[in-house]
Design a protein around this motif. Structure first.
Motif, PDB file in Angstrom:
ATOM      1  N   ALA A  51      -0.988  -5.526  -0.763  1.00  0.00           N
ATOM      2  CA  ALA A  51      -1.876  -4.484  -0.240  1.00  0.00           C
ATOM      3  C   ALA A  51      -1.558  -4.132   1.208  1.00  0.00           C
ATOM      4  CB  ALA A  51      -3.338  -4.933  -0.351  1.00  0.00           C
ATOM      5  N   ARG A  52      -0.528  -4.754   1.764  1.00  0.00           N
ATOM      6  CA  ARG A  52      -0.190  -4.495   3.151  1.00  0.00           C
ATOM      7  C   ARG A  52       0.466  -3.119   3.307  1.00  0.00           C
ATOM      8  NH1 ARG A  52      -2.782  -7.876   6.493  1.00  0.00           N
ATOM      9  NH2 ARG A  52      -1.251  -7.362   8.093  1.00  0.00           N
ATOM     10  N   GLY A  53       0.358  -2.573   4.519  1.00  0.00           N
ATOM     11  CA  GLY A  53       0.822  -1.205   4.759  1.00  0.00           C
ATOM     12  C   GLY A  53       2.258  -1.120   5.210  1.00  0.00           C
ATOM     13  N   TYR A  54       3.190  -1.491   4.341  1.00  0.00           N
ATOM     14  CA  TYR A  54       4.600  -1.429   4.701  1.00  0.00           C
ATOM     15  C   TYR A  54       5.174  -0.022   4.512  1.00  0.00           C
ATOM     16  CZ  TYR A  54       4.034  -6.435   4.018  1.00  0.00           C
ATOM     17  OH  TYR A  54       3.579  -7.722   4.085  1.00  0.00           O
ATOM     18  N   TYR A  55       4.573   0.765   3.629  1.00  0.00           N
ATOM     19  CA  TYR A  55       5.094   2.097   3.298  1.00  0.00           C
ATOM     20  C   TYR A  55       4.038   3.158   3.586  1.00  0.00           C
ATOM     21  CZ  TYR A  55       7.643   5.667   0.607  1.00  0.00           C
ATOM     22  OH  TYR A  55       8.309   6.798   0.210  1.00  0.00           O
ATOM     23  N   GLY A  56       2.902   3.065   2.939  1.00  0.00           N
ATOM     24  CA  GLY A  56       1.725   3.798   3.391  1.00  0.00           C
ATOM     25  C   GLY A  56       1.038   2.943   4.442  1.00  0.00           C
ATOM     26  N   SER A  57       0.079   3.500   5.135  1.00  0.00           N
ATOM     27  CA  SER A  57      -0.698   2.702   6.085  1.00  0.00           C
ATOM     28  C   SER A  57      -2.165   3.093   5.956  1.00  0.00           C
ATOM     29  CB  SER A  57      -0.228   2.931   7.526  1.00  0.00           C
ATOM     30  OG  SER A  57      -0.713   4.163   8.026  1.00  0.00           O
ATOM     31  N   LEU A  58      -3.030   2.142   6.291  1.00  0.00           N
ATOM     32  CA  LEU A  58      -4.461   2.426   6.247  1.00  0.00           C
ATOM     33  C   LEU A  58      -4.790   3.581   7.188  1.00  0.00           C
ATOM     34  CD1 LEU A  58      -7.069   1.385   4.927  1.00  0.00           C
ATOM     35  CD2 LEU A  58      -7.402  -0.072   6.936  1.00  0.00           C
ATOM     36  N   SER A  59      -4.127   3.650   8.321  1.00  0.00           N
ATOM     37  CA  SER A  59      -4.386   4.687   9.316  1.00  0.00           C
ATOM     38  C   SER A  59      -4.044   6.075   8.790  1.00  0.00           C
ATOM     39  CB  SER A  59      -3.587   4.393  10.592  1.00  0.00           C
ATOM     40  OG  SER A  59      -3.722   5.444  11.522  1.00  0.00           O
ATOM     41  N   HIS A  60      -2.793   6.303   8.405  1.00  0.00           N
ATOM     42  CA  HIS A  60      -2.456   7.679   8.009  1.00  0.00           C
ATOM     43  C   HIS A  60      -2.990   8.009   6.615  1.00  0.00           C
ATOM     44  CE1 HIS A  60       1.656   6.113   6.504  1.00  0.00           C
ATOM     45  NE2 HIS A  60       1.265   6.849   5.502  1.00  0.00           N
ATOM     46  N   ASN A  61      -3.267   6.998   5.784  1.00  0.00           N
ATOM     47  CA  ASN A  61      -3.882   7.288   4.488  1.00  0.00           C
ATOM     48  C   ASN A  61      -5.329   7.751   4.641  1.00  0.00           C
ATOM     49  OD1 ASN A  61      -1.695   6.869   2.838  1.00  0.00           O
ATOM     50  ND2 ASN A  61      -2.199   4.744   2.374  1.00  0.00           N
ATOM     51  N   ALA A  62      -6.062   7.152   5.568  1.00  0.00           N
ATOM     52  CA  ALA A  62      -7.441   7.593   5.810  1.00  0.00           C
ATOM     53  C   ALA A  62      -7.457   9.040   6.298  1.00  0.00           C
ATOM     54  CB  ALA A  62      -8.113   6.673   6.821  1.00  0.00           C
TER      55      ALA A  62
ATOM     56  N   MET B 297       0.858  -1.174   0.000  1.00  0.00           N
ATOM     57  CA  MET B 297       0.000   0.000   0.000  1.00  0.00           C
ATOM     58  C   MET B 297       0.893   1.223   0.000  1.00  0.00           C
ATOM     59  SD  MET B 297      -2.658   1.407   2.892  1.00  0.00           S
ATOM     60  CE  MET B 297      -3.612  -0.095   2.962  1.00  0.00           C
ATOM     61  N   HIS B 298       0.626   2.148  -0.904  1.00  0.00           N
ATOM     62  CA  HIS B 298       1.453   3.342  -1.004  1.00  0.00           C
ATOM     63  C   HIS B 298       0.886   4.444  -0.114  1.00  0.00           C
ATOM     64  CE1 HIS B 298       4.513   5.835  -2.735  1.00  0.00           C
ATOM     65  NE2 HIS B 298       4.840   4.899  -3.626  1.00  0.00           N
ATOM     66  N   ASN B 299       1.519   5.603  -0.162  1.00  0.00           N
ATOM     67  CA  ASN B 299       1.094   6.755   0.626  1.00  0.00           C
ATOM     68  C   ASN B 299       0.116   7.627  -0.145  1.00  0.00           C
ATOM     69  OD1 ASN B 299       2.663   6.798   3.187  1.00  0.00           O
ATOM     70  ND2 ASN B 299       4.400   6.737   1.781  1.00  0.00           N
ATOM     71  N   VAL B 300      -0.983   7.994   0.495  1.00  0.00           N
ATOM     72  CA  VAL B 300      -1.822   9.068  -0.021  1.00  0.00           C
ATOM     73  C   VAL B 300      -1.246  10.405   0.455  1.00  0.00           C
ATOM     74  CG1 VAL B 300      -4.155  10.058  -0.013  1.00  0.00           C
ATOM     75  CG2 VAL B 300      -3.838   7.577  -0.134  1.00  0.00           C
ATOM     76  N   LEU B 301      -0.630  10.395   1.610  1.00  0.00           N
ATOM     77  CA  LEU B 301       0.147  11.545   2.086  1.00  0.00           C
ATOM     78  C   LEU B 301       1.378  11.004   2.776  1.00  0.00           C
ATOM     79  CD1 LEU B 301       0.662  14.519   2.577  1.00  0.00           C
ATOM     80  CD2 LEU B 301      -0.815  14.415   4.582  1.00  0.00           C
TER      81      LEU B 301
ATOM     82  N   GLY C 277       8.045   1.044  17.719  1.00  0.00           N
ATOM     83  CA  GLY C 277       8.745   0.779  16.466  1.00  0.00           C
ATOM     84  C   GLY C 277       8.925  -0.700  16.208  1.00  0.00           C
ATOM     85  N   PHE C 278       9.302  -1.459  17.243  1.00  0.00           N
ATOM     86  CA  PHE C 278       9.532  -2.890  17.070  1.00  0.00           C
ATOM     87  C   PHE C 278       8.248  -3.612  16.635  1.00  0.00           C
ATOM     88  CE2 PHE C 278      13.318  -3.087  20.280  1.00  0.00           C
ATOM     89  CZ  PHE C 278      14.107  -2.433  19.352  1.00  0.00           C
ATOM     90  N   GLY C 279       7.099  -3.080  17.029  1.00  0.00           N
ATOM     91  CA  GLY C 279       5.836  -3.745  16.687  1.00  0.00           C
ATOM     92  C   GLY C 279       5.184  -3.257  15.419  1.00  0.00           C
ATOM     93  N   ALA C 280       5.778  -2.271  14.753  1.00  0.00           N
ATOM     94  CA  ALA C 280       5.131  -1.656  13.592  1.00  0.00           C
ATOM     95  C   ALA C 280       5.316  -2.497  12.331  1.00  0.00           C
ATOM     96  CB  ALA C 280       5.692  -0.253  13.366  1.00  0.00           C
ATOM     97  N   GLU C 281       4.215  -2.741  11.623  1.00  0.00           N
ATOM     98  CA  GLU C 281       4.294  -3.400  10.314  1.00  0.00           C
ATOM     99  C   GLU C 281       4.748  -2.407   9.257  1.00  0.00           C
ATOM    100  OE1 GLU C 281       1.541  -6.194   7.374  1.00  0.00           O
ATOM    101  OE2 GLU C 281       0.556  -4.867   8.816  1.00  0.00           O
ATOM    102  N   ASN C 282       4.424  -1.143   9.468  1.00  0.00           N
ATOM    103  CA  ASN C 282       4.773  -0.096   8.513  1.00  0.00           C
ATOM    104  C   ASN C 282       6.209   0.353   8.742  1.00  0.00           C
ATOM    105  OD1 ASN C 282       4.959   2.987   7.875  1.00  0.00           O
ATOM    106  ND2 ASN C 282       3.272   2.221   6.632  1.00  0.00           N
TER     107      ASN C 282
END
Length: 612
Positions: free
Chosen positions: A363-374, A267-271, A459-464
Motif C-alpha cells: 500500500a506504499r506510495g512508490y508509484y502513486g502517492s497519497l498526496s497527488h491521488n487525493a 499504491m497506484h495512480n488515481v491520476l 528527489g533523493f528523499g522521495a519514497e515515490n
C-alpha cells in the motif's frame, strides 16, 4: 505518508519475487535491429548494494524487487517473463501453443521475452493474445509475438472500449503525455544511486518499436467465458478502474486469477503524473470487492501485469481486501474533507492512511502517492478551481513569477532568500521561490543551479519513484537543457490500427484554429475497404473546427472535394503525399485538401517544462 515504514524483517515479497524462477536472459539487454539498446536490466546491478543516502529505503527495497529478471513459473502451465520491460508478459500453455497476456511495450522486448520462454518450454506457436487493458505497456509489443503474416486466425481479446481508450490516451494527447512521461519514468537520467533507480511499478519502459493489432474479440460483460486454444477463461469487466477499459480474469483449470493492473504491490495512480483521464477510486474499490466475492474459492494464486504473484487463496483475499480499502479510504476521506471546505492542496496535507495500511508494503506510495491521488479525487469531483476568486483569473506562470520576484526585492534578494529556506530545510518553499525566479529570468544560471540542487535533494528523499524521477529529471534539464528521448507513439504500425474516425479526430486536435477561422470547406472521404463495405466520411472545416460524420450512403449535399480511397492510402494522404501518386480517386477541387492540411500543426516534442 508518514515516515514509519513496515518491517524490513518481513521478507515475504522477496520470497515470492524469486519463487518459480526458471532462467534469466543473459545478458539482460535487448537491442533493436539497428543495434540500439532499447532495454538494459543489467544497468540496475547497483541495487544489490545497501540503500545509500541518495535514495529512500522503501523505494530502494521496491526497486530491488522489481529489478529481478527472467522466466518464472506461476503455476503449472502458466509462466511470466518479468524484468524485460516495465510490465510483465504472461504465457498460458494451451493445447497447440501458448496464449500471451500483455505483450509488453516494444516489439523487441516482447520478442526477447517470447524467445526466453521458448528456450525453456519449447517452440510453441502463439495461439491467442489477451490485452488486459488500454495502456501502451500492455499492447505495444504485440508484433514481437505475432509478426506480420502470423496473426491470421489468432484471436486477440480485449475489454470493450479498448481501442477507443488506447487511442485517446496515446494519440490525441500523445505529444504532451510523452514529454511528461520522460520526467515520470526518469528517461535520460543515468541509472544509479544518484539517478534513476526505478519507477515503483517496474524499472522503466523500453524504447523500441510500438505496435498495435486491433482486438478481434471484445469482452463485454462480467461472467463472459471464452476458450482459447483449449484454455478456459472467465472474465470480470472492470471499466473505469486503473484504465478506462480493463478486466480481471480467472483461469479456472489452473486455479489462477489475473488481476490485470487493478491490484499491484504499491499504491497506484488515481491520476498519473504523465497525464490521463482521472480514474474513479470509488469504482476501483468496488470492482476489487466484486473480485473477492465473484472468484472466491476458485484460485490458489493471484498475479498481475506488474510485480510478482501472491500465492495462497487466503493471502490473495487479504491482499485484495487491503487494496480495496486503500482506494475506498482515499476516495471517501478526500470527499469528507472537501465537503468540509478544504481545497485539494489542503486535503493532500491532511489525509493520512490507517496504521494497518501504512504497515502494508503493497500500500506504499512508490508509484502513486497519497498526496497527488487525493488531489486527483478532488479534481474528479470539483475540477481545477478551488472556489477562491483570487485563483479564478491568476496571471500565467511567467507574469506571476516576475511579480513575485519583484516583491522579494529583485533577483539577487530572491535568490538569497531561497537559499536561506533551502539551508533551513524548507525545500518545498525554496523550490517554489526559485521556480518563480527561473520563470522571471530564465537566463539566470545561478538561480537555475540553485533550483536544480533543491530538486536533487527533494528527489533523493522521495519514497515515490515518479516524484524522484520528476525532481531529478527537472534538475537535469535545468543544468543541461532538453534532451529528447527515442519514444514514438505515432508510428505507422499504431496508425494502421486506428479506425478512420480516430484518424480524423487525431487530425482535428492539431488544427490551428485561428488560422482556420475564415475557412469553409467540405471534403468527402469515400472509404472502400471498411468492414461494412463502402462508407462516406464527411469532413467539414468551419469556424476553425474540423468536424466529421459517417454515412452509409451518399450525403444529402455535395462536397467541394470527394476522395475515393482505402485506409492505407488515407494514411499516405495524411502524411502529405500527392493523391495522384497514391492512386486516389479525385472529384472536385484538390486545393481543398491542400488547404486543410496546411492548417495542421506539428507539436514540439521537446516543449519546456522546468523553464518558460
Amino acid at each position: 505518508m508518514s515516515d514509519t515504514l513496515p518491517s524490513f524483517d518481513d521478507t515475504t515479497d522477496f520470497e515470492n519475487a524469486d519463487r518459480g524462477f526458471v532462467a534469466a536472459l543473459v545478458p539482460g539487454v535487448v537491442r533493436a535491429a539497428d543495434g540500439r539498446v532499447v532495454w538494459d536490466n543489467d544497468a540496475y546491478a547497483f541495487l544489490k548494494a545497501d540503500c545509500p543516502d541518495s535514495a529512500h529505503p522503501g523505494l530502494w527495497r521496491q526497486s530491488q524487487l522489481c529489478a529481478r529478471q527472467g522466466l518464472y513459473e506461476v503455476t503449472e502451465g502458466i509462466y511470466q517473463v518479468r524484468g524485460l520491460d516495465m510490465s510483465n508478459m504472461t504465457l498460458v500453455e494451451g493445447e497447440r501453443g501458448v496464449v500471451v497476456v500483455d505483450p509488453l511495450i516494444s516489439v523487441e522486448t516482447a520478442a526477447a521475452a517470447l524467445a526466453l520462454y521458448r528456450e525453456h518450454r519449447g517452440e510453441r506457436p502463439v495461439t491467442g493474445v489477451i490485452y488486459t487493458h488500454s495502456h501502451g505497456d500492455h499492447f505495444g509489443g504485440v508484433r514481437g509475438v505475432l509478426p506480420h503474416g502470423t496473426e491470421e486466425g489468432v484471436p486477440i481479446l480485449a475489454p470493450a472500449g479498448f481501442l477507443e481508450h488506447a487511442v485517446s490516451e496515446n494519440v490525441y494527447a500523445g505529444n504532451a503525455m510523452t514529454r511528461r512521461a520522460t520526467f515520470m519514468y526518469g528517461m535520460g537520467l543515468p541509472k544509479g544511486p544518484e539517478g534513476q533507480i526505478g519507477t515503483g511499478l517496474g524499472q522503466g519502459g523500453s524504447t523500441g518499436t510500438i505496435s498495435l493489432i486491433p482486438p478481434t474479440l471484445d469482452i463485454t460483460r462480467t461472467g463472459q467465458e471464452e476458450t482459447v486454444d483449449g484454455v478456459r477463461i472467465v472474465f470480470q469487466l472492470t471499466p473505469g478502474t486503473e484504465a478506462p477499459a480493463e478486466m480481471n480474469f480467472l483461469f479456472p483449470d489452473h486455479r489462477a486469477l489475473c488481476l490485470a493492473e487493478n491490484a499491484t504491490h504499491n499504491m497506484h495512480n488515481v491520476l498519473t503524473l504523465r497525464g490521463a483521464v482521472v480514474r474513479d477510486s470509488r469504482i476501483w474499490a468496488r470492482y476489487l470487492d466484486e473480485a473477492v466475492e465473484y472468484f472466491h474459492g476458485r484460485y490458489d494464486v493471484g498475479f498481475a501485469s506488474h510485480h510478482w504473484p501472491t500465492w495462497g487463496h487466503d493471502e490473495v483475499v487479504r491482499f485484495l481486501e487491503e487494496q480495496r480499502d486503500l482506494y475506498a479510504y482515499l476516495h471517501d476521506q478526500t470527499l469528507r474533507l472537501l465537503n468540509e471546505g478544504h481545497t485539494g492542496v489542503e486535503v493532500a496535507e491532511r489525509i493520512e492512511l490507517p496504521p494497518a495500511l501504512e504497515r502494508a508494503w503493497h500500500a506504499r506510495g512508490y508509484y502513486g502517492s497519497l498526496s497527488h491521488n487525493a488531489k486527483a479525487v478532488y479534481q474528479r469531483y470539483l475540477g481545477w478551481y478551488d472556489g477562491n476568486p483570487a485563483h479564478l483569473w491568476e496571471q500565467p506562470p511567467v507574469e506571476l513569477a516576475r511579480r513575485y520576484v519583484e516583491l522579494a526585492g529583485g533577483p539577487a534578494d530572491a535568490l538569497a532568500k531561497a537559499r536561506g529556506y533551502a539551508e533551513d530545510g524548507d525545500l518545498r518553499f525554496a523550490a517554489t521561490l526559485l521556480n518563480h525566479l527561473v520563470f522571471a529570468d530564465p537566463e539566470n544560471h545561478e538561480a537555475k543551479e540553485a533550483l536544480a540542487g533543491v530538486y536533487e535533494r527533494l528527489g533523493f528523499g522521495a519514497e515515490n519513484a515518479t516524484w524522484r524521477n520528476f525532481y531529478l529529471r527537472g534538475a537535469q534539464e535545468l543544468r543541461h537543457g532538453v534532451v529528447l528521448e527515442a519514444v514514438d507513439m505515432t508510428n505507422p504500425e499504431m496508425a494502421m490500427a486506428l479506425t478512420v474516425p480516430m484518424l480524423i479526430d487525431s487530425l482535428a486536435v492539431r488544427i490551428d484554429g485561428p488560422r482556420a477561422w475564415d475557412d469553409d470547406l467540405t471534403i468527402d472521404l469515400v472509404l472502400t475497404d471498411g468492414p461494412a463495405g463502402t462508407v462516406v466520411h464527411r469532413l467539414t472545416l468551419r469556424h476553425g473546427a474540423l468536424t466529421h460524420r459517417e454515412t452509409a450512403g451518399p450525403p444529402r449535399t455535395s462536397a467541394g472535394l470527394t476522395l475515393t480511397l482505402g485506409k492505407e492510402r488515407l494514411l499516405g494522404l495524411l502524411a502529405g503525399k500527392d493523391p495522384a501518386e497514391l492512386g486516389v480517386g479525385v472529384d472536385g477541387d484538390p486545393a481543398l485538401l491542400a488547404r486543410l492540411l496546411s492548417r495542421v500543426t506539428t507539436p514540439d516534442p521537446g516543449f519546456p517544462i522546468v523553464t518558460p
